[in-house]
Each structure stands twice: as structure tokens, then as C-alpha cells.
Design an enzyme around this catalytic site. Structure first.
Site, PDB file in Angstrom:
ATOM      1  N   CYS A   1      26.427  16.241  27.398  1.00  0.00           N
ATOM      2  CA  CYS A   1      26.804  16.322  25.479  1.00  0.00           C
ATOM      3  C   CYS A   1      25.323  16.963  25.128  1.00  0.00           C
ATOM      4  O   CYS A   1      25.399  18.195  25.334  1.00  0.00           O
ATOM      5  CB  CYS A   1      26.873  15.042  25.035  1.00  0.00           C
ATOM      6  SG  CYS A   1      27.652  14.864  23.498  1.00  0.00           S
TER       7      CYS A   1
ATOM      8  N   HIS B   1      31.055  11.716  28.523  1.00  0.00           N
ATOM      9  CA  HIS B   1      30.354  10.681  28.881  1.00  0.00           C
ATOM     10  C   HIS B   1      31.304   9.589  29.300  1.00  0.00           C
ATOM     11  O   HIS B   1      32.368   9.680  29.592  1.00  0.00           O
ATOM     12  CB  HIS B   1      29.095  10.319  27.850  1.00  0.00           C
ATOM     13  CG  HIS B   1      29.595  10.249  26.484  1.00  0.00           C
ATOM     14  ND1 HIS B   1      30.340   9.028  25.999  1.00  0.00           N
ATOM     15  CD2 HIS B   1      29.669  11.049  25.470  1.00  0.00           C
ATOM     16  CE1 HIS B   1      30.512   9.172  24.774  1.00  0.00           C
ATOM     17  NE2 HIS B   1      30.316  10.543  24.500  1.00  0.00           N
TER      18      HIS B   1
END
Lengths: 249, 470
Positions: free
Chosen positions: A93, A198
């Protein structure tokens, strides 16, 4: 001894990045491989030991600016050199975004990235939504050429566009991936990986965890092999999420 | 004083009442938001009109954790003080829920039955509610990472809440948790900030938990220096780089004694004096809720004796913490919302010898938060340590919910034994109850929608009531 360098662990701890650290650590320990975790904070230098794995997680916008500045000096250069040398790096991310050329915040501030990947990230336009949800991605493992699937959860406003000198980590089967348009997800160059997944990524995709561990260990011992572990529990977790997202295919 | 006739308002109230009646008849739920939606469609100004008629104005409570419990505590205190308050107590905390509560509290001409409005408000809805309602007191409890997929980022949520301060009437108080840095920093935008905080060094956990969300200075971004960490990023802190530090609290709690499921005792200090207070709810997080409730009630003019009595008489809020008698066993439901709450519950019950039978149920519907990565931020390792040290001999946890398998993986990686994995909630609660020895308590730790499902099953087994009768 495998050393996990957790970059900005004290700041970039959003979205269960800790799950990635725990996964690597436990899967080493269960095999009797000594492992240590070093947190690398702002202004601290990266100190490789020869057998290393670097994790670079996701943070909030305010922190991205602090990190971009911290990486603009020798730390960013060190990280680039580590990747060129075949070191194992996983960016998730916010960390992934900063591994590209640049990252533009929603306020229009353009932050320089480390330039490990030939990609850049644009902010979400006023009418665009954040890209949020479970993701199923098809990944081709370059070592074996076989195709496998990974699952995770994405939640990002930024849209990442790959350049010509980088390959995606995989293709999106369900979800948005890099930008919600071109069907690509993440990036890979040498042993550097970047992804928006994630959720956490590694616990439910243990083969990928093992791949990272193996790549790191083979830097000191080319013939190193990993003992197989019983992954029944992880396999069930993968299947349950894959089945849940498959409904949206 | 009888309110002037207002045909549009009359029509709105009438329409809302029919909607409420229909919704209950059709059993579509508690009828707690639909009437608000209907009333607003008929008269978009219905909320403003009705709230202005409340004699003592309104108080609103927002924040990630503890809204419902705190609101109910204030309600109990007001009751002790003889003030009749209308509130949206069933967790309907958007502008429609607030409207519905006021509509159902009104006569057909719009005259209120209550003296005061008391609303729990979803963080993102604060500006809208403040713009349409006369909020004399706005309390912000804490800001933790919770359902980030809905709100974006914490600092942004803080900004959203602060943007409502300008809509408060002259003299309106903003009640803020001094121990939560981001919340405390909102005081800089408030005309009249009122702070509350805990001073109890013995409760220092000694470390910032992995889940600490905002441990950098909200003003300048430098890492804060903590003298005491109570939970997550909540504690006594100072920025060494700029002039930001923990504000001195006007309402404070000290000499805290936590006594597990029995509750807690503490000394409450207010601008009007001190009192020893006992509450029947477990954990430090409920001490914070009680303190916030005391501050809101104190600012509303309630006397200390009544605050203390109201808190002492308070039972518990719907579903957040609830004991249900299940034949010769007991089910103790503790709602799980996020890692901080989960850690507190583990710390309060499970690391002691208290919880021997545990069921964890994790769903990932919208109301639960679709992202379950936060399970990795929960400190299950602390449990593994407690087990190692012989502090607990709890049976392996039963895990359930849409994400039961994720929970099982989490336990495995904390090196905790994994008990039965039963994704189906109905089967899981029945099986876990059956596995609980007679006379013992089953601790049920569900996320929001899993809690509703488990309550439903318990209810079908004859063990509880539907929530709108609560």
C-alpha cells in the site's frame, strides 16, 4: 539467521502489517530457522546483515510526506542498492506507492518516491471512490512458472500506473488492483515486490511467505530448501475468502 | 406554552408514525430509522423545528468507542436528576435516527414530551446533526481506527468533527478526552473546550500497543513522549517539539480499582467537588465512558450527587456488554469493534482465570468492517504468554463467523490452541453453550452483526428479548 527489517514499523502499522511480520517470523521459527525483527524508524539507517527481508507497510497521508522526506536521502539510495543487488523487499500500500517514482497526495502535493519500480501514483479525483474490498489475484511465480492465486483486502485512494520497465505482480480476477482500470495488481522487479493487498497478505498466502523466506535464505546458501509445513488452517482461510469473492466474479 | 400549528410538521410526524407502526408490524427491525427518513422527506426542517422546542437543548456524543454506553450512562444520570431526555438508544446514530427519536417523542402538534435531547452520533454525521440541531454540549470520546474503509483516515475524521464546532450555539461546550491526543487537539478549534482525563499511574501498560493509531503529535507530526499509556494511544503525553501537550482535565478520575467483571471504583473530581463512584461495568474503557458521561451531565448542570448515583445505578447498554441467563449456564456477550476494544476485553477477562469458556465470532459485513486485517493488531500473543505463565487454563476458543477461518489462522500464529471452527453462528453458539460446564459462564466475543445473529439464536432458545423492547 534471517533478519526482518520492518521499515517505519512505529508509523506504518495500518491494516495489520503486523500480520506479515508475524507470518514470516513464525514460519521460520517452526522450521528452526533463527529469525530476528529490527524496526527501522525515521532517520535510522538500514543495516543489512547479509540474510535479510525488508518490509515496508502502509500509512496515512500525513505520514507519507514524512517518509518521502526520510527516503529522499541515503536511506532511499540504500534501499535502491539493496534491490539492485537482489535483496528481498515487500512494499504494501503506502510503502508500495513510495517505491515508485512519485506519489501525489489528494491535496496535490507531489512526493518523490524511491524509484525502485517504474510506476507513479495519482490521487483519487474528486468524483472517484476509494478502491476498497476483497481481492483475488492470479500470480505467475517466476521461479516455477506455475500460476497461483492470492487473496487480500485493498483500501486505497491512489491510482498507480505502471511504466514499461516494470511487470505487475499479477492480474486481478476480482477487485480493483493498481488503478481499477487496466487489470494489473502490484509490481515486481528482481526480488522486490509491491502490492495493494493487505488484509494481511502473507498469513493467507503462505506459499508466498515461503517464497520470500527462501529467496532471502538463498542469498547466503544457494542450495537452501525449506521443510514443508502443515498449512491446512491457512488453506481453509484462503479458500473461504476466495469463495466469498468468487461470488462477485 | 403550546407550539404554533405547523401543517407540514404535523404531516411529517403523522407519516413517520405510520412508518414506525408498519415497520414493527412487518418485523423489519426496531423501526428506529425509517420513520426519520419518512419525516425528513415530508418536512426537511423537521429536526430543526423539533429540537428547538426542547427546554434544555441537546447533547450529542460521538467517537469510535463507547458512544452507546456513554449515552445510556448520561441518560441514567439525567433520570436520577429528574430530567426527561429523548435519545436514540438503539444504535441508530445517523441524522435519520436522531430525527426518528425526536419524532417519536413529539405530540402530533410537535410539542416535545422530554426536556432535553441526548444523542449518540456517528462521527461522519456530526456536522449534519449539529447544523440541524441546537447542540449545547458535544462530546468527543476517542478516535480509533475503526471501519476505515468507511471514513478514510483518522485525522480527516477529526477535521470533520471539528467542522461542526462553529454550528454550536454561543456558550456551547465541546467535551473532549484529554488523554486521546487527536481528540484533545480538537480543543484548539473549540470556543469552549472542556477536558476530561484519567490520572492513575498504576494502570500504565508500559507500552504503546501495536494498534496505537495516532501517537504522533496531531499539531506538528513529531512522535509524542508518553508518561503513561492506558490503552492504544490513550494516555498522558507531551510533545517535545511544539507547544502541544495533554490539557489539564476539569473532570478527572483517579484512585481507580478495576475488579474484573464486577466493575470498578474510582474517585471522580469535578469543578463542583469530588465523589467516590462505583460502576458495575468491567474494564478501564468503561471508566472512561463513565467519566465522559459525568462531564456531559456536569456541563448540563446536573449536581455531583446525582451524577454519582446515576452511574452507580447504571446496568449496561444493549449488546455492548450483556449477561444472558441460558438455563443453568450464563452467556456473557462482549461486543468486539476493533483491536483496542478486543485487547481490553482480553486483558480484563481472558488473561485472568475468569474466562474459561470462550466463543469468538468474526463477521465481515459492512456494519462489522469488511477488512479483518485488524485481527493481526490484536495482542493474542499476550494470551499465549499468560497461558505459558499458568495464569489461565481456558479451554481452546471456539471460533465462528464468516471469517472464522481467518480467526483460526490468527490464533495459530499466536501459538494458541485452536478449538472447534464453526463458521455458522447458530451452530457455534449452541455447540459452545453445550460445551460450557453447568454453572459456568460462556464468554461470547462477537463483531456487530455476529452479535445480532447470536442474540437472535439465544432469543429463539428463549434466553433473551428482541432489541426494541430493550
Amino acid at each position: 539467521m534471517l533478519t526482518i527489517h520492518h521499515l517505519y514499523a512505529d508509523m506504518m502499522n495500518l491494516y495489520g502489517d503486523r500480520g506479515n511480520v508475524i507470518s514470516i517470523k513464525k514460519r521460520c521459527q517452526w522450521r528452526g530457522i533463527p529469525v530476528e525483527v529490527i524496526d527501522v524508524g525515521l532517520t535510522e539507517r538500514i543495516r543489512p546483515t547479509g540474510c535479510d527481508l525488508f518490509l515496508f507497510g502502509g500509512g496515512q497521508d500525513r505520514e507519507q510526506a514524512l517518509l518521502a522526506e526520510d527516503l529522499s536521502g541515503s536511506k532511499g539510495a540504500d534501499l535502491r542498492a539493496i534491490v539492485e543487488d537482489g535483496g528481498v523487499v515487500l512494499g504494501v500500500c503506502g510503502g508500495y506507492q513510495l517505491m515508485g517514482h512519485s506519489y501525489e497526495t489528494p491535496e496535490g502535493q507531489k512526493l518523490p518516491g524511491v524509484g525502485i519500480f517504474d510506476l507513479h501514483t495519482e490521487p483519487r479525483r474528486p468524483k472517484e471512490e476509494r478502491l476498497i474490498g476483497n481481492v483475488l489475484v492470479r500470480v505467475r511465480a517466476p521461479e516455477t512458472g506455475e500460476t497461483r492465486e492470492i487473496v487480500g483486502f485493498e483500501n486505497h485512494g491512489g491510482r498507480t500506473y505502471l511504466g514499461e520497465d516494470v511487470k505487475p505482480l499479477g492480474e486481478v480476477i476480482v477487485g480493483y488492483g493498481n488503478n481499477g482500470k487496466d487489470g494489473t495488481e502490484g509490481a515486481r522487479r528482481l526480488n522486490a515486490y509491491g502490492t495493494y493487498l493487505h488484509g494481511s497478505l502473507l498469513p493467507k498466502n503462505p506459499w508466498l511467505t515461503d517464497q520470500f523466506i527462501l529467496n532471502a535464505l538463498r542469498r547466503t546458501d544457494e542450495s537452501f530448501e525449506l521443510e514443508p509445513l502443515d498449512d491446512t488452517t491457512e488453506g481453509r482461510a484462503f479458500s473461504s475468502v476466495a469463495a466469498r469473492v468468487a461470488g462477485r466474479r | 406554552m403550546s407550539p404554533l400549528p405547523d401543517p407540514r410538521l404535523f404531516a411529517a410526524i403523522l407519516a413517520a408514525r405510520s412508518a414506525r407502526f408498519a415497520s414493527r408490524k412487518l418485523k423489519t427491525g426496531g423501526g428506529s430509522t425509517v420513520p426519520g427518513l419518512v419525516a425528513r422527506r415530508v418536512d426537511p426542517k423537521v429536526l430543526t423545528k423539533l429540537s428547538r422546542r426542547l427546554r434544555l437543548g441537546s447533547a450529542a456524543i460521538t467517537g469510535t468507542n463507547g458512544k452507546t454506553t456513554t449515552t445510556r450512562m448520561v441518560s441514567k444520570i439525567l433520570q436520577a436528576a429528574g430530567i426527561r431526555a429523548v435519545n436514540n438508544s438503539t444504535g441508530a446514530n445517523l441524522v435519520t435516527g436522531v430525527t426518528a427519536a425526536l419524532v417519536s417523542d413529539s405530540g402530533l402538534a410537535g410539542g416535545p414530551l422530554s426536556d432535553m435531547g441526548l444523542f449518540e452520533v456517528d462521527e461522519a454525521s456530526v456536522p449534519k446533526v449539529a447544523a440541524e440541531t441546537e447542540i449545547e454540549i458535544l462530546a468527543v470520546l476517542n478516535l480509533f481506527r475503526d471501519q476505515l474503509d468507511r471514513y478514510g483516515e483518522l485525522a480527516y475524521t477529526g477535521k470533520v468533527i471539528a467542522s461542526a464546532f462553529g454550528d454550536l450555539p454561543q456558550g456551547g461546550a465541546v467535551v473532549l478526552n484529554a488523554d486521546d491526543p487527536l481528540v484533545a487537539s480538537l480543543g484548539r478549534s473549540a470556543r469552549r473546550p472542556v477536558f476530561y482525563g484519567v490520572d492513575e499511574p498504576t494502570l500504565d501498560t508500559g507500552r504503546l500497543q501495536h494498534v496505537a493509531d495516532s501517537k504522533d503529535c496531531p499539531v506538528c507530526g513529531t512522535a509524542l513522549v508518553y508518561e503513561t499509556v492506558y490503552m492504544g494511544h490513550v494516555g498522558v503525553y507531551d510533545c517535545r517539539h511544539c507547544d502541544f501537550s495533554r490539557p489539564a482535565p476539569e473532570y478527572r478520575v483517579s484512585r481507580v480499582r478495576l475488579e474484573g467483571a464486577k466493575g470498578s471504583e474510582f474517585l471522580l473530581s469535578t469543578p463542583k467537588g469530588e465523589a467516590d463512584v462505583k460502576i458495575g461495568l468491567p474494564g478501564l474503557y468503561n471508566v472512561y465512558n463513565a467519566l465522559a458521561a459525568a462531564a456531559v451531565a456536569g456541563e448540563a448542570g446536573v449536581r455531583l450527587a446525582e451524577i454519582s448515583r446515576g452511574l452507580g445505578e447504571f446496568g449496561g447498554a444493549f449488546g455492548r456488554v450483556e449477561r444472558v441467563k441460558a438455563g443453568d449456564r450464563e452467556a456473557f456477550l462482549l461486543l468486539i469493534k476493533n483491536p483496542v476494544g478486543f485487547n481490553e476485553i482480553l486483558r480484563t477477562f481472558v488473561t485472568g482465570a475468569e474466562a474459561r469458556n470462550v466463543l469468538i465470532a468474526i463477521n465481515d459485513n459492512d456494519a462489522d468492517g469488511r477488512d479483518v486485517s485488524w485481527l493481526w493488531d490484536v495482542d493474542f500473543e499476550m494470551l499465549a504468554d499468560a497461558r505459558e505463565e499458568g495464569k489461565t487454563d481456558a479451554a481452546p476458543f471456539t471460533v465462528s463467523g464468516i471469517r472464522a477461518e481467518d480467526m483460526a489462522v490468527r490464533l495459530k500464529y499466536a501459538e494458541l490452541p485452536v478449538g472447534p471452527v464453526i463458521p455458522d453462528r447458530e451452530k457455534a453458539i449452541k455447540s459452545a453453550l453445550a460445551a460450557t460446564p453447568p454453572g459456568e459462564t460462556l464468554h461470547v466475543l462477537p463483531t456487530y452483526t455476529a452479535m445480532l445473529e447470536i442474540r437472535h439464536t439465544l432469543s429463539e432458545m428463549g434466553y433473551t428479548h428482541p432489541f426494541w423492547e430493550d
